[in-house]
Design a protein around this motif. Structure first.
Motif, PDB file in Angstrom:
ATOM      1  N   GLY A  14       1.077  -1.282   0.183  1.00  0.00           N
ATOM      2  CA  GLY A  14      -0.148   0.532   0.297  1.00  0.00           C
ATOM      3  C   GLY A  14       0.721   1.171  -0.035  1.00  0.00           C
ATOM      4  N   ASP A  15       0.274   2.394  -0.578  1.00  0.00           N
ATOM      5  CA  ASP A  15       0.825   3.868  -0.788  1.00  0.00           C
ATOM      6  C   ASP A  15       1.988   3.862  -1.589  1.00  0.00           C
ATOM      7  N   GLU A  16       2.135   3.023  -2.134  1.00  0.00           N
ATOM      8  CA  GLU A  16       2.623   3.302  -3.424  1.00  0.00           C
ATOM      9  C   GLU A  16       2.700   4.418  -4.354  1.00  0.00           C
ATOM     10  N   GLY A  17       1.793   5.060  -3.927  1.00  0.00           N
ATOM     11  CA  GLY A  17       1.043   6.562  -4.985  1.00  0.00           C
ATOM     12  C   GLY A  17       0.090   6.469  -5.714  1.00  0.00           C
ATOM     13  N   LYS A  18      -0.681   5.024  -5.763  1.00  0.00           N
ATOM     14  CA  LYS A  18      -1.340   5.250  -6.263  1.00  0.00           C
ATOM     15  C   LYS A  18      -2.536   6.329  -7.057  1.00  0.00           C
ATOM     16  N   GLY A  19      -2.723   7.140  -5.864  1.00  0.00           N
ATOM     17  CA  GLY A  19      -3.760   8.935  -6.104  1.00  0.00           C
ATOM     18  C   GLY A  19      -3.209   9.003  -7.085  1.00  0.00           C
ATOM     19  N   LYS A  20      -1.912   9.573  -6.886  1.00  0.00           N
ATOM     20  CA  LYS A  20      -0.608  10.633  -7.380  1.00  0.00           C
ATOM     21  C   LYS A  20      -1.013   9.382  -9.225  1.00  0.00           C
ATOM     22  N   VAL A  21      -0.700   8.389  -9.375  1.00  0.00           N
ATOM     23  CA  VAL A  21      -0.725   8.112 -10.649  1.00  0.00           C
ATOM     24  C   VAL A  21      -2.063   8.250 -11.703  1.00  0.00           C
ATOM     25  N   ALA A  41      -8.377   3.752   2.687  1.00  0.00           N
ATOM     26  CA  ALA A  41      -7.361   4.007   1.698  1.00  0.00           C
ATOM     27  C   ALA A  41      -6.941   4.866   2.287  1.00  0.00           C
ATOM     28  N   GLY A  42      -5.846   5.717   1.833  1.00  0.00           N
ATOM     29  CA  GLY A  42      -5.644   7.464   2.041  1.00  0.00           C
ATOM     30  C   GLY A  42      -4.362   6.954   0.905  1.00  0.00           C
ATOM     31  N   HIS A  43      -5.290   7.837  -0.792  1.00  0.00           N
ATOM     32  CA  HIS A  43      -5.128   7.937  -1.435  1.00  0.00           C
ATOM     33  C   HIS A  43      -4.969   9.630  -1.768  1.00  0.00           C
ATOM     34  N   THR A  44      -3.141   9.854  -2.199  1.00  0.00           N
ATOM     35  CA  THR A  44      -3.481  11.536  -1.894  1.00  0.00           C
ATOM     36  C   THR A  44      -2.833  12.299  -3.392  1.00  0.00           C
ATOM     37  N   VAL A  45      -3.366  13.368  -3.289  1.00  0.00           N
ATOM     38  CA  VAL A  45      -3.385  13.925  -5.413  1.00  0.00           C
ATOM     39  C   VAL A  45      -3.495  15.313  -4.751  1.00  0.00           C
ATOM     40  N   ILE A  46      -1.744  15.847  -5.449  1.00  0.00           N
ATOM     41  CA  ILE A  46      -1.491  17.569  -5.563  1.00  0.00           C
ATOM     42  C   ILE A  46      -1.078  18.304  -6.724  1.00  0.00           C
ATOM     43  N   ALA A  47      -2.808  19.046  -6.649  1.00  0.00           N
ATOM     44  CA  ALA A  47      -2.423  19.374  -7.815  1.00  0.00           C
ATOM     45  C   ALA A  47      -2.580  20.891  -7.618  1.00  0.00           C
ATOM     46  N   GLY A 300       1.451   7.196   7.540  1.00  0.00           N
ATOM     47  CA  GLY A 300       0.360   7.513   7.355  1.00  0.00           C
ATOM     48  C   GLY A 300      -0.664   8.149   6.788  1.00  0.00           C
ATOM     49  N   SER A 301      -1.013   8.055   5.803  1.00  0.00           N
ATOM     50  CA  SER A 301      -2.310   9.188   5.562  1.00  0.00           C
ATOM     51  C   SER A 301      -3.242   9.478   6.195  1.00  0.00           C
ATOM     52  N   ILE A 302      -4.265   8.393   6.592  1.00  0.00           N
ATOM     53  CA  ILE A 302      -4.763   8.677   7.854  1.00  0.00           C
ATOM     54  C   ILE A 302      -4.528   8.214   8.665  1.00  0.00           C
ATOM     55  N   LEU A 331       6.540   3.802 -11.473  1.00  0.00           N
ATOM     56  CA  LEU A 331       7.608   3.995 -10.923  1.00  0.00           C
ATOM     57  C   LEU A 331       7.510   4.609 -10.009  1.00  0.00           C
ATOM     58  N   THR A 332       7.275   4.928  -8.522  1.00  0.00           N
ATOM     59  CA  THR A 332       6.888   6.313  -7.866  1.00  0.00           C
ATOM     60  C   THR A 332       8.569   6.558  -7.149  1.00  0.00           C
ATOM     61  N   LYS A 333       7.571   7.678  -6.610  1.00  0.00           N
ATOM     62  CA  LYS A 333       9.047   7.912  -5.453  1.00  0.00           C
ATOM     63  C   LYS A 333      10.839   7.839  -5.968  1.00  0.00           C
ATOM     64  N   LEU A 334      11.119   7.953  -7.167  1.00  0.00           N
ATOM     65  CA  LEU A 334      12.447   7.925  -7.042  1.00  0.00           C
ATOM     66  C   LEU A 334      13.167   9.040  -6.960  1.00  0.00           C
ATOM     67  N   ASP A 335      13.289  10.957  -6.453  1.00  0.00           N
ATOM     68  CA  ASP A 335      13.681  11.248  -6.083  1.00  0.00           C
ATOM     69  C   ASP A 335      14.138  11.122  -4.884  1.00  0.00           C
ATOM     70  N   VAL A 336      13.265  10.150  -3.980  1.00  0.00           N
ATOM     71  CA  VAL A 336      13.381   9.859  -2.527  1.00  0.00           C
ATOM     72  C   VAL A 336      14.799   9.549  -2.263  1.00  0.00           C
ATOM     73  N   ILE A 413       7.927   7.124 -14.192  1.00  0.00           N
ATOM     74  CA  ILE A 413       8.324   7.572 -13.281  1.00  0.00           C
ATOM     75  C   ILE A 413       7.835   8.932 -12.065  1.00  0.00           C
ATOM     76  N   GLY A 414       7.678   8.745 -11.234  1.00  0.00           N
ATOM     77  CA  GLY A 414       6.980   9.958 -10.445  1.00  0.00           C
ATOM     78  C   GLY A 414       8.411  10.316  -9.601  1.00  0.00           C
ATOM     79  N   VAL A 415       8.716  11.996 -10.265  1.00  0.00           N
ATOM     80  CA  VAL A 415      10.192  12.443  -9.455  1.00  0.00           C
ATOM     81  C   VAL A 415       9.350  13.506  -8.583  1.00  0.00           C
ATOM     82  N   GLY A 416       8.429  13.402  -8.342  1.00  0.00           N
ATOM     83  CA  GLY A 416       7.887  14.491  -7.222  1.00  0.00           C
ATOM     84  C   GLY A 416       6.826  14.396  -6.648  1.00  0.00           C
ATOM     85  N   ALA A 417       6.108  14.888  -5.996  1.00  0.00           N
ATOM     86  CA  ALA A 417       4.506  14.474  -5.698  1.00  0.00           C
ATOM     87  C   ALA A 417       3.171  14.999  -6.259  1.00  0.00           C
ATOM     88  N   ASP A 418       3.737  16.021  -7.281  1.00  0.00           N
ATOM     89  CA  ASP A 418       2.405  17.341  -7.608  1.00  0.00           C
ATOM     90  C   ASP A 418       2.685  15.887  -8.722  1.00  0.00           C
TER      91      ASP A 418
END
Ligand code: GDP
Ligand code: IMO
Ligand code: MG
Length: 427
Positions: A14-21, A41-47, A300-302, A331-336, A413-418
């Protein structure tokens, strides 16, 4: 022409970054669907710099003119549902049209009480570390055939009658087994009746609607919640959630047939995290784990609980890809991983002196120690990279390594949350 049905799943815990994708894909999607799980679930979107965490609603809600569906496989917490809709309204945001299956089961107040009481009953060393959202007890009632479905909330007299029978049993359990207070019928019935009135506007035959959408050539995205290793059958039982989090859950949870799926999307975090109890061979309780948690904002986002962190586990990833039917990888959070020094990847386990090269049954997993391969890291900040070619060589190597080991292309590839911090590589 038949429509496109894409199914997206979390490949880890879980929390792989599904919401953002899901949000990133949004413009090309007509119908967004949640099919299992609930407000755990806690699916984060930053727009546009604004953050929103979807718990129950599909992550496509920020797209006006689109359709969002809560399928029959979801367990719907009406309080949370109405709260999320209100929060979106308060932000003055245009929203997608939302519809709910009459067959989705309702998370009732007693489910949340049971969830917490059962955790206390299991006690230290045995508790699962649930989100306390009543998910397990609600699915238990579904399978015991004593649940309430959304359609039951819509008819006052049926609701009262069903509830009085259900509460008879629940109150005995609450008082005699768990030492809790009983719930008076009216205290449960009155709010439930109100929920029914509010939900009425959203209820539609979602199965028929999805079948029609396929026939009309629409683009449908099934958004999995949780992750493969939390699957009730294939996950690290009993430290799992109570639904089918693999792609298989997408069929029972919507009524769409297996043959309708045109693409499978695996969301894979560039390292591993887990929240709650249960085995996690690559968990790093030292410096690396702390740095991943801090850099990756792994809380945790919840529940706000710190997530357990560690390197990528290739045994787990390969297992996950086989269970879900592979597909393409986001693939998410490569930037981390920037500035962490060398990067490690778990390529095998050691179990009682023997090398194990495949994901192992949960009981043995507790005893497995990770065997690592070390790859070069990179220092550069990659959060502004818009193309694969702009990434440092070591980051590109890491991506290629994952492709080879997972046997699937990394196309996003995710390189940030936005929303915009995404590299498209033929997705
Ligand atoms: P989900 O449950 O799979 O949707 O994931 P969560 O939203 O619970 O957790 C993922 C976290 O990582 C959220 O805070 C996201 O905003 C964030 N995130 C997603 N993709 C990326 C990425 O590529 N880079 C970074 N730095 N953060 C990301
Ligand atoms: P998303 O969709 C991470 C975990 C809980 C606990 C176990 C059982 O945001 O990826 P439950 O309340 O479902 O009975 O808890 O499952 N869990 C999650 N972990 N992400 C999630 O959702 C989760 N949903 C449940 O922490 O270990
Ligand atoms: Mg989450």
């Amino acid at each position: 022409m038949k429509g496109k049905v894409e199914i997206l799943f979390g490949a880890q815990w879980g929390d792989e970054g599904k919401g953002k994708v899901v949000d990133t894909m949004g413009a090309g999607v007509d119908v967004f669907v949640r099919y299992q799980g609930g407000a755990n679930a806690g699916h984060t979107v930053i727009a546009d710099g604004k953050k929103i965490i979807f718990k129950l609603l599909p992550s496509g809600m920020l797209y006006p003119g689109k359709l969002c569906v809560i399928g029959n496989g979801v367990v719907l917490d009406p309080e949370q549902f109405l709260k999320e809709i209100k929060e979106l309204g308060d932000r003055g945001q245009d929203r997608a049209r939302l519809v709910v299956s009459p067959h989705a089961h309702v998370v009732m107040p007693y489910h949340k009480i049971f969830d917490k009481a059962q955790e206390a009953f299991r006690g230290k060393g045995h508790m699962i570390g649930t989100t306390g959202r009543g998910i397990g007890p609600c699915y238990v009632d579904k399978y015991a055939r004593s649940g309430l479905r959304v359609e039951d909330l819509l008819d006052e007299s049926r609701l009262r009658e069903k509830l009085s029978v259900i509460l008879e049993e629940k109150n005995r359990l609450l008082t005699k087994v768990y030492g809790e207070n009983p719930l008076p019928l009216n205290e449960v019935y009155e709010p439930a009746r109100e929920w029914g009135k509010a939900l009425l506007h959203y209820v539609e035959d979602t199965t028929a609607l999805l079948h029609d959408a396929v026939d009309e050539g629409k683009s449908i995205l099934l958004e999995g919640a949780q992750g493969t290793l939390l699957d009730i059958d294939h996950g690290t039982y009993p430290y799992v959630t109570s639904s089918s989090t693999t792609t298989a859950g997408g069929f029972t949870g919507t009524g769409l047939p297996l043959t309708s799926v045109t693409r499978v999307i695996a969301v894979v975090k560039a390292y591993t995290t887990r929240v709650g109890e249960g085995p996690m061979p690559t968990e790093d309780k030292g410096d690396v784990g702390t740095r991943l948690r801090e850099k990756g904002g792994e809380f945790g986002s919840i529940t706000g609980r710190p997530r357990r962190c560690g390197w990528l586990d290739m045994m787990a990833l390969r297992y996950s890809m086989r269970l879900n039917g592979g597909g393409t990888i986001a693939l998410t959070k490569l930037d981390v991983l920037s500035g962490l020094g060398e990067i490690k990847v778990c390529t095998a386990y050691e179990l009682n002196g023997t090398k194990v090269e495949r994901f192992t049954a949960p009981l043995a997993l507790e005893e497995c120690r990770p065997v690592y391969e070390t790859l070069p890291g990179w220092d550069e900040d990659i959060s502004g990279c818009a193309e694969f070619g702009a990434l440092p060589g070591a980051a590109r190597n890491y991506v290629r390594y994952i492709e080879e080991a997972a046997g699937a292309p990394v196309s996003l590839i995710g390189v940030g949350a936005d929303r915009n911090q995404t590299i498209n590589r033929g997705f």
